[in-house]
Structure formats: C-alpha cells, structure tokens
Design a protein around this motif. Structure first.
Motif, PDB file in Angstrom:
ATOM      1  N   PHE A 204      31.205  40.368  44.995  1.00 28.84           N
ATOM      2  CA  PHE A 204      31.521  39.039  45.383  1.00 28.84           C
ATOM      3  C   PHE A 204      32.685  39.472  44.426  1.00 28.84           C
ATOM      4  O   PHE A 204      33.690  38.450  44.216  1.00 28.84           O
ATOM      5  N   VAL A 205      33.317  40.248  44.534  1.00 31.09           N
ATOM      6  CA  VAL A 205      34.367  40.732  43.895  1.00 31.09           C
ATOM      7  C   VAL A 205      35.888  40.504  45.032  1.00 31.09           C
ATOM      8  O   VAL A 205      35.509  41.421  46.226  1.00 31.09           O
ATOM      9  N   PRO A 206      36.672  40.013  44.958  1.00 33.81           N
ATOM     10  CA  PRO A 206      37.330  39.523  46.459  1.00 33.81           C
ATOM     11  C   PRO A 206      38.899  40.557  46.375  1.00 33.81           C
ATOM     12  O   PRO A 206      39.957  40.292  47.191  1.00 33.81           O
ATOM     13  N   TRP A 207      38.414  41.968  46.323  1.00 40.40           N
ATOM     14  CA  TRP A 207      39.452  42.876  46.820  1.00 40.40           C
ATOM     15  C   TRP A 207      38.601  44.102  46.973  1.00 40.40           C
ATOM     16  O   TRP A 207      37.167  44.390  45.713  1.00 40.40           O
ATOM     17  N   SER A 208      38.273  45.501  47.294  1.00 39.46           N
ATOM     18  CA  SER A 208      37.976  46.880  47.215  1.00 39.46           C
ATOM     19  C   SER A 208      37.188  47.152  45.794  1.00 39.46           C
ATOM     20  O   SER A 208      38.449  47.716  45.137  1.00 39.46           O
ATOM     21  N   VAL A 209      36.728  47.743  45.376  1.00 41.44           N
ATOM     22  CA  VAL A 209      36.151  47.978  44.328  1.00 41.44           C
ATOM     23  C   VAL A 209      34.860  48.986  44.506  1.00 41.44           C
ATOM     24  O   VAL A 209      34.428  48.959  45.616  1.00 41.44           O
ATOM     25  N   ASP A 210      34.687  50.491  43.998  1.00 46.08           N
ATOM     26  CA  ASP A 210      33.610  51.140  44.119  1.00 46.08           C
ATOM     27  C   ASP A 210      32.580  50.890  42.691  1.00 46.08           C
ATOM     28  O   ASP A 210      32.979  49.647  42.036  1.00 46.08           O
ATOM     29  N   VAL A 256      49.961  38.082  36.072  1.00 44.56           N
ATOM     30  CA  VAL A 256      51.034  38.573  36.536  1.00 44.56           C
ATOM     31  C   VAL A 256      50.808  39.647  37.078  1.00 44.56           C
ATOM     32  O   VAL A 256      51.321  40.287  38.829  1.00 44.56           O
ATOM     33  N   VAL A 257      49.502  40.751  37.382  1.00 44.65           N
ATOM     34  CA  VAL A 257      48.806  41.544  37.602  1.00 44.65           C
ATOM     35  C   VAL A 257      48.295  41.470  39.456  1.00 44.65           C
ATOM     36  O   VAL A 257      48.298  42.037  40.746  1.00 44.65           O
ATOM     37  N   LEU A 258      47.494  39.542  39.083  1.00 41.08           N
ATOM     38  CA  LEU A 258      47.012  39.428  40.755  1.00 41.08           C
ATOM     39  C   LEU A 258      48.335  38.331  41.705  1.00 41.08           C
ATOM     40  O   LEU A 258      48.486  39.295  42.279  1.00 41.08           O
ATOM     41  N   ALA A 259      49.136  38.086  40.938  1.00 39.70           N
ATOM     42  CA  ALA A 259      50.298  37.725  41.510  1.00 39.70           C
ATOM     43  C   ALA A 259      50.912  38.863  42.686  1.00 39.70           C
ATOM     44  O   ALA A 259      51.523  38.725  43.694  1.00 39.70           O
ATOM     45  N   CYS A 260      51.383  39.944  41.513  1.00 43.55           N
ATOM     46  CA  CYS A 260      52.155  41.324  42.399  1.00 43.55           C
ATOM     47  C   CYS A 260      51.658  42.012  43.648  1.00 43.55           C
ATOM     48  O   CYS A 260      51.615  42.767  44.295  1.00 43.55           O
ATOM     49  N   ARG A 261      49.791  41.979  43.201  1.00 41.55           N
ATOM     50  CA  ARG A 261      48.978  42.422  43.526  1.00 41.55           C
ATOM     51  C   ARG A 261      48.481  41.545  45.022  1.00 41.55           C
ATOM     52  O   ARG A 261      46.878  41.617  44.940  1.00 41.55           O
ATOM     53  N   ALA A 262      48.865  40.579  45.066  1.00 38.26           N
ATOM     54  CA  ALA A 262      48.273  39.103  45.667  1.00 38.26           C
ATOM     55  C   ALA A 262      47.501  39.806  47.584  1.00 38.26           C
ATOM     56  O   ALA A 262      46.673  39.156  48.015  1.00 38.26           O
ATOM     57  N   ALA A 264      45.850  41.892  48.001  1.00 38.17           N
ATOM     58  CA  ALA A 264      44.912  42.742  47.667  1.00 38.17           C
ATOM     59  C   ALA A 264      43.903  42.206  47.903  1.00 38.17           C
ATOM     60  O   ALA A 264      42.759  42.396  48.001  1.00 38.17           O
ATOM     61  N   VAL A 265      44.284  40.662  47.669  1.00 33.12           N
ATOM     62  CA  VAL A 265      43.100  39.907  47.392  1.00 33.12           C
ATOM     63  C   VAL A 265      42.884  38.637  48.347  1.00 33.12           C
ATOM     64  O   VAL A 265      43.665  38.683  49.141  1.00 33.12           O
ATOM     65  N   ASP A 266      41.013  39.033  48.761  1.00 27.79           N
ATOM     66  CA  ASP A 266      41.727  37.703  50.219  1.00 27.79           C
ATOM     67  C   ASP A 266      40.847  36.244  49.466  1.00 27.79           C
ATOM     68  O   ASP A 266      40.081  35.780  48.524  1.00 27.79           O
ATOM     69  N   TRP A 267      42.017  35.706  49.408  1.00 26.39           N
ATOM     70  CA  TRP A 267      42.333  34.199  48.733  1.00 26.39           C
ATOM     71  C   TRP A 267      41.951  32.937  49.208  1.00 26.39           C
ATOM     72  O   TRP A 267      41.091  31.952  48.719  1.00 26.39           O
ATOM     73  N   SER A 268      41.497  33.368  50.564  1.00 26.32           N
ATOM     74  CA  SER A 268      40.569  32.483  51.137  1.00 26.32           C
ATOM     75  C   SER A 268      38.415  32.526  50.566  1.00 26.32           C
ATOM     76  O   SER A 268      38.246  31.273  51.039  1.00 26.32           O
ATOM     77  N   SER A 269      38.274  33.079  50.295  1.00 22.29           N
ATOM     78  CA  SER A 269      37.052  33.592  49.336  1.00 22.29           C
ATOM     79  C   SER A 269      37.175  32.337  48.477  1.00 22.29           C
ATOM     80  O   SER A 269      37.357  32.331  48.122  1.00 22.29           O
ATOM     81  N   GLY A 270      35.380  32.043  48.312  1.00 16.06           N
ATOM     82  CA  GLY A 270      35.176  31.552  46.953  1.00 16.06           C
ATOM     83  C   GLY A 270      35.250  32.323  45.598  1.00 16.06           C
ATOM     84  O   GLY A 270      35.906  32.003  44.534  1.00 16.06           O
ATOM     85  N   PRO A 271      34.947  33.777  46.211  1.00 12.59           N
ATOM     86  CA  PRO A 271      34.802  34.592  44.436  1.00 12.59           C
ATOM     87  C   PRO A 271      36.584  34.195  43.730  1.00 12.59           C
ATOM     88  O   PRO A 271      37.021  34.588  42.567  1.00 12.59           O
TER      89      PRO A 271
END
Length: 320
Positions: A204-210, A256-262, A264-271
């Motif tokens: 459910f995290v909208p970017w790649s995590v381990d 700020v971090v989310l905006a600079c690394r935007a 990497a984020v799946d902004w079309s997802s619900g999470p």
C-alpha cells in the motif's frame, strides 16, 4: 530549573502574556529536557544528511533501500521534529511537553527494535562501501544509547512527585476533535500495519520499499498517530506547544522530499492520495493549533505596571 509553581512568564512579544496553563502537575526534569535537546541535534545532523542525499537521487542509510525516497522521508521527519524538541527545554511542567515526548520515545524504541530485527539487512552485516558500513554502526550505537536514555528519563520523570492538574486553560474547540481523531487514528493504524505485517502493508506504499523501509516508515507513522491522539487526549492547547511546532515542521519537510522525488511515487493510486491528505492534515493541525493558541492572549487583561517611586510619594502626599 523553573517549575509549574512559578508565575506565568511573558511571551517573546513584550507586554503580551502567555496563554493560561493548567496549574499543578509534575515539574519537567532535566533528563527529559536534555534528551529532547540531544535528539534534536542528532535529528538536524543525521536527518539533514539523509534528506540532502535523497534529494540528489542517491540512496544512503543504515541499510540498502530500493529507492532514495524512504531514507529521505525518514531524514525529513527527523529534521522537521527538531524545532519542537528544542522547545521542550523551555517548558516548565511535564504536561506541557508529554504530547511530543511520548512519540519521541516511540520513535527511539521503535527504530532501535526494527534495526535489531532487520540486523541482517544493515550494511554492517551485509558489507559494502566503508561509509555506509560506518554509518550503520553509528546508527545502531546512537539509537541504542538514546533509547536507554529515553527509558531512564521517562521513569525518573514519572517518579517525580507532582500535584493534581487544575482546569484546562485553553480547551480544544469541539469542531476540531473529530478531525484530529480521524487523523491520529489513520497514522496509528497505518503505522501498526507496516510494523506488524510489513510484507502485506508494504504493497500500500505508493513507491518501492522493502521490509526495513516499511517498518521504519511504520515507526514514524505510529509516532505521529500517538502524538496527534495524545494532543487530543490533553484537550488543552497550552499543553501541546512543542507538538504544535513539530507537526507543521514535519509536514513541510516531508512535502519537500516528496515533491523533489515525485517521479518515484505512483500519484494515481489511492494510497498516494491518502498520504497527501494525511500530510496536509498534519500541517493544518499544527498551524491551526498555533493560531488558536494565540487566540486567548487577546482576551487576557493587560498587566498594569507597578507605580514608580515618585508617583507613589505624590499619592501619599495627596492623601495626607
């Protein structure tokens, strides 16, 4: 050190009194104040490093993350809470700062526990370049030391004798309580899920995590939930001053971090939409609380300065 029985201090603005605070309670111990200051310094140094490296697009941390965004967000959270932690030492009583110190303890104990559970993923166990290996070693050592200090400081704080708290000086508006309950429960629930079942909730995290990434993010989400719900339980703006500084600081740094690394984020997802709403909720809760905290000051009577010596003599002569 000042305590809860001292007379009210004035604010930074000359002639403007502070908002009313609940009387009684436990005086703030030196151990808690020193702990908060030490963690703030570490947060500025380590958090600033993690966030800065992530903004350049490189991965740096105690373990190898699949994406720079996660260590960048951890660093942003450390950096954003530092101003609130520095404000703890200016408090007089324990009830003024516990809504921030309790989440601080959650972060320290949680991150240290997660680091031990996922020790096989640390650079010190897997090997790698010398700088990340040394950083992971220092990460474990500093976290362990701060974790022990936090537990000792909290035990000594609760062993300090105190008096019953008086009536609340600036209760939360009724309309704000449902929103705070939803915001705090959201952070608390997501944090618990990422900690307990990282393999499931990481999806459910909208970017790649381990696994270490998911659990570290879960610790911070859990701490944010504890902080928001703790402020709601206090039901007094005068008891949440440092927390009201930390909330918007954390929200701005994370944004700020989310905006600079935007990318990497799946902004079309619900999470992703939920994350934006929850971060915005932190910002609004902090800024709104600061605005409301200034509200009671305008209704407090102005303090009359004591008469000068010559004025007092003239008044006595007129009476004679």
């Amino acid at each position: 050190m000042p305590n809860a029985s001292d007379p009210p201090r004035t604010d930074d603005v000359p002639g403007r009194p502070r908002p009313p605070l609940a009387a009684g309670g436990r005086p703030l111990t030196a151990g808690v104040a020193m702990l908060a200051t030490a963690v703030a310094v570490v947060g500025v140094l380590v958090g600033g490093l993690l966030a800065a490296v992530a903004l350049t697009g490189h991965v740096f941390g105690a373990w190898r993350s699949p994406e720079p965004l996660t260590p960048g967000l951890i660093g942003a959270a450390m950096l954003g809470t530092a101003p609130g932690l520095l404000a703890v030492s200016r408090a007089r009583a324990w009830h003024e700062v516990r809504s921030l110190v309790h989440p601080l303890a959650v972060v320290l104990v949680g991150l240290f526990t997660v680091s031990l559970l996922d020790a096989g993923q640390l650079y010190i166990a897997r090997g790698g370049p010398i700088v990340p290996v040394l950083f992971s070693l220092g990460w474990l050592f500093v976290l362990g030391a701060l974790c022990v200090c936090a537990l000792i400081a909290l035990v000594l704080q609760y062993l300090t004798p105190g008096r019953p708290l008086g009536p609340r000086g600036a209760p939360l508006p009724g309309w704000s309580k449902p929103a705070l309950a939803v915001l705090g429960s959201s952070w608390l629930g997501i944090g618990t899920g990422l900690l307990v079942r990282p393999g499931f909730w990481a999806g459910f995290v909208p970017w790649s995590v381990d696994r270490p990434d998911a659990q570290a993010l879960g610790v911070w989400a859990l701490a944010l939930g504890v902080g928001v719900l703790g402020a709601l339980a206090e039901d007094d703006l005068g008891r949440t001053g440092p927390a009201l500084i930390a909330l918007p600081g954390t929200a701005v740094a994370v944004t700020v971090v989310l905006a600079c690394r935007a990318a990497a984020v799946d902004w079309s997802s619900g999470p992703a939409l939920c994350l934006v709403s929850m971060v915005a909720g932190l910002l609004l809760a902090g800024l709104g609380g600061r605005v409301l905290l200034r509200g009671p000051r305008r209704h407090l009577p102005a303090r009359t300065p004591p008469p000068r010596a010559d004025e007092a003599d003239c008044a006595r002569n007129r009476r004679v």
